[in-house]
Design a protein around this motif. Sequence first.
Motif, PDB file in Angstrom:
ATOM      1  N   LEU A   1       0.840  -1.192   0.000  1.00 46.49           N
ATOM      2  CA  LEU A   1       0.000   0.000   0.000  1.00 46.49           C
ATOM      3  C   LEU A   1       0.878   1.246   0.000  1.00 46.49           C
ATOM      4  N   SER A   2       0.348   2.320  -0.549  1.00 45.70           N
ATOM      5  CA  SER A   2       1.053   3.593  -0.447  1.00 45.70           C
ATOM      6  C   SER A   2       1.002   4.069   1.001  1.00 45.70           C
ATOM      7  N   GLN A   3       1.933   4.930   1.362  1.00 45.19           N
ATOM      8  CA  GLN A   3       1.962   5.456   2.731  1.00 45.19           C
ATOM      9  C   GLN A   3       0.687   6.235   3.044  1.00 45.19           C
ATOM     10  N   ILE A   4       0.176   6.958   2.055  1.00 49.64           N
ATOM     11  CA  ILE A   4      -1.052   7.744   2.268  1.00 49.64           C
ATOM     12  C   ILE A   4      -2.219   6.829   2.628  1.00 49.64           C
ATOM     13  N   THR A   5      -2.385   5.746   1.859  1.00 51.86           N
ATOM     14  CA  THR A   5      -3.491   4.824   2.134  1.00 51.86           C
ATOM     15  C   THR A   5      -3.304   4.141   3.479  1.00 51.86           C
ATOM     16  N   ARG A   6      -2.090   3.720   3.774  1.00 48.20           N
ATOM     17  CA  ARG A   6      -1.817   3.064   5.056  1.00 48.20           C
ATOM     18  C   ARG A   6      -2.180   3.981   6.218  1.00 48.20           C
TER      19      ARG A   6
ATOM     20  N   THR B   1      -9.440  -8.031  -7.223  1.00 50.38           N
ATOM     21  CA  THR B   1      -9.092  -6.779  -6.566  1.00 50.38           C
ATOM     22  C   THR B   1      -9.261  -6.891  -5.052  1.00 50.38           C
ATOM     23  N   VAL B   2     -10.381  -7.484  -4.623  1.00 49.17           N
ATOM     24  CA  VAL B   2     -10.592  -7.686  -3.189  1.00 49.17           C
ATOM     25  C   VAL B   2      -9.495  -8.571  -2.614  1.00 49.17           C
ATOM     26  N   GLN B   3      -9.194  -9.655  -3.291  1.00 44.71           N
ATOM     27  CA  GLN B   3      -8.182 -10.582  -2.809  1.00 44.71           C
ATOM     28  C   GLN B   3      -6.815  -9.911  -2.703  1.00 44.71           C
ATOM     29  N   ALA B   4      -6.466  -9.118  -3.711  1.00 45.40           N
ATOM     30  CA  ALA B   4      -5.184  -8.415  -3.677  1.00 45.40           C
ATOM     31  C   ALA B   4      -5.129  -7.419  -2.519  1.00 45.40           C
ATOM     32  N   PHE B   5      -6.235  -6.708  -2.320  1.00 45.75           N
ATOM     33  CA  PHE B   5      -6.288  -5.724  -1.234  1.00 45.75           C
ATOM     34  C   PHE B   5      -6.158  -6.407   0.126  1.00 45.75           C
ATOM     35  N   LEU B   6      -6.854  -7.513   0.330  1.00 43.06           N
ATOM     36  CA  LEU B   6      -6.779  -8.212   1.611  1.00 43.06           C
ATOM     37  C   LEU B   6      -5.404  -8.839   1.824  1.00 43.06           C
ATOM     38  N   ASN B   7      -4.790  -9.346   0.764  1.00 44.43           N
ATOM     39  CA  ASN B   7      -3.439  -9.895   0.891  1.00 44.43           C
ATOM     40  C   ASN B   7      -2.453  -8.840   1.363  1.00 44.43           C
ATOM     41  N   VAL B   8      -2.513  -7.667   0.744  1.00 47.60           N
ATOM     42  CA  VAL B   8      -1.612  -6.581   1.126  1.00 47.60           C
ATOM     43  C   VAL B   8      -1.938  -6.086   2.531  1.00 47.60           C
ATOM     44  N   SER B   9      -3.228  -6.007   2.849  1.00 44.31           N
ATOM     45  CA  SER B   9      -3.630  -5.554   4.183  1.00 44.31           C
ATOM     46  C   SER B   9      -3.143  -6.516   5.266  1.00 44.31           C
ATOM     47  N   ASN B  10      -3.141  -7.804   4.955  1.00 48.50           N
ATOM     48  CA  ASN B  10      -2.593  -8.782   5.897  1.00 48.50           C
ATOM     49  C   ASN B  10      -1.107  -8.578   6.106  1.00 48.50           C
ATOM     50  N   LEU B  11      -0.393  -8.399   5.012  1.00 48.01           N
ATOM     51  CA  LEU B  11       1.052  -8.220   5.086  1.00 48.01           C
ATOM     52  C   LEU B  11       1.429  -6.968   5.875  1.00 48.01           C
ATOM     53  N   GLU B  12       0.647  -5.917   5.705  1.00 48.04           N
ATOM     54  CA  GLU B  12       0.982  -4.638   6.325  1.00 48.04           C
ATOM     55  C   GLU B  12       0.232  -4.406   7.637  1.00 48.04           C
ATOM     56  N   LYS B  13      -0.507  -5.449   8.058  1.00 52.74           N
ATOM     57  CA  LYS B  13      -1.201  -5.428   9.347  1.00 52.74           C
ATOM     58  C   LYS B  13      -2.198  -4.264   9.467  1.00 52.74           C
ATOM     59  N   THR B  14      -2.838  -3.950   8.347  1.00 54.60           N
ATOM     60  CA  THR B  14      -3.904  -2.944   8.377  1.00 54.60           C
ATOM     61  C   THR B  14      -5.286  -3.582   8.301  1.00 54.60           C
ATOM     62  N   ILE B  15      -5.333  -4.916   8.204  1.00 58.84           N
ATOM     63  CA  ILE B  15      -6.619  -5.583   8.015  1.00 58.84           C
ATOM     64  C   ILE B  15      -7.540  -5.385   9.212  1.00 58.84           C
ATOM     65  N   VAL B  16      -6.967  -5.184  10.398  1.00 59.36           N
ATOM     66  CA  VAL B  16      -7.773  -4.991  11.598  1.00 59.36           C
ATOM     67  C   VAL B  16      -8.640  -3.740  11.514  1.00 59.36           C
ATOM     68  N   PHE B  17      -8.227  -2.789  10.702  1.00 57.02           N
ATOM     69  CA  PHE B  17      -8.954  -1.526  10.592  1.00 57.02           C
ATOM     70  C   PHE B  17     -10.142  -1.608   9.625  1.00 57.02           C
ATOM     71  N   LEU B  18     -10.263  -2.720   8.909  1.00 54.88           N
ATOM     72  CA  LEU B  18     -11.316  -2.832   7.905  1.00 54.88           C
ATOM     73  C   LEU B  18     -12.695  -3.081   8.515  1.00 54.88           C
ATOM     74  N   ASN B  19     -12.729  -3.520   9.783  1.00 55.83           N
ATOM     75  CA  ASN B  19     -14.034  -3.810  10.382  1.00 55.83           C
ATOM     76  C   ASN B  19     -14.858  -2.565  10.668  1.00 55.83           C
ATOM     77  N   SER B  20     -14.244  -1.396  10.475  1.00 54.13           N
ATOM     78  CA  SER B  20     -15.007  -0.148  10.617  1.00 54.13           C
ATOM     79  C   SER B  20     -15.397   0.437   9.265  1.00 54.13           C
ATOM     80  N   MET B  21     -15.083  -0.286   8.188  1.00 56.93           N
ATOM     81  CA  MET B  21     -15.349   0.187   6.832  1.00 56.93           C
ATOM     82  C   MET B  21     -16.437  -0.639   6.150  1.00 56.93           C
TER      83      MET B  21
END
Length: 236
Positions: free
Chosen positions: A154-159, A177-197
């Motif tokens: 992910l870009s720093q802005i999105t993170r 696209t969803v799969q790619a986004f979730l894969n990257v979110s897992n790697l960068e440990k931002t997936i926890v923030f998706l439950n508010s989206m």
Amino acid sequence: MKILVTRPQPEADKTARRLVAMGHEVVIEPMLHFQPLSLCGGVAGDAKAIAVTSAKAIEALVFNDLVSSLQQLPVFCVGDATAKAAEFAGFHRVMRAHGDVDSLAKLIVESHLKGPFFYPAAVDRSGDLAGRLMQQGVACRMVETYQMVAAAKLSQITRDQLQAGGVDCALFYSARTVQAFLNVSNLEKTIVFLNSMKALCVSKRVAEHAASFGEVLVAKTPSEESLFELLTSLQG
């Protein structure tokens, strides 16, 4: 609302401009990147028509300078966006289905053309158009003409926006696209923030991959217009 746009470019910019005009804030983070493959001049063989499931296939034909040799053939497109891309590229006889592979196969079968059809396809495909046509007695030559390469980070802005809880929803136009986004979110440990989206998905198939989001909404039809109708309903 602040909306995450995950489409490839240049579609992401087009979507973003529409959203900004509607009064939204936009974060652009393409999850897939277009990479055309090199094709020979006779790749279509003795095709009598063309079947297209993505505007990216048209881009691949343009990249390989094949439009002039194929533009007199009828082109059967999966939906409006793909049809517009075909017309803009120079194809003269363009037919539109209703936005998914099922409706495209139905349109082709009902045309009573037996082919062979030239099907310029992606390396990674979500449906089996060639198989469906062959089952209906329609000859089809599928050729891989491009690939969509998944983003590695992910870009720093999105993170920063995700970690701050600043994004209200994300738009998704494909399962990959969803799969790619979730894969990257897992790697960068931002997936926890998706439950508010909220995840706004173009189809039920896409929505099946978006369970990590707090809420998943599905468009009535597989089109950007229907996705925007979901946005309007959230505001209303």
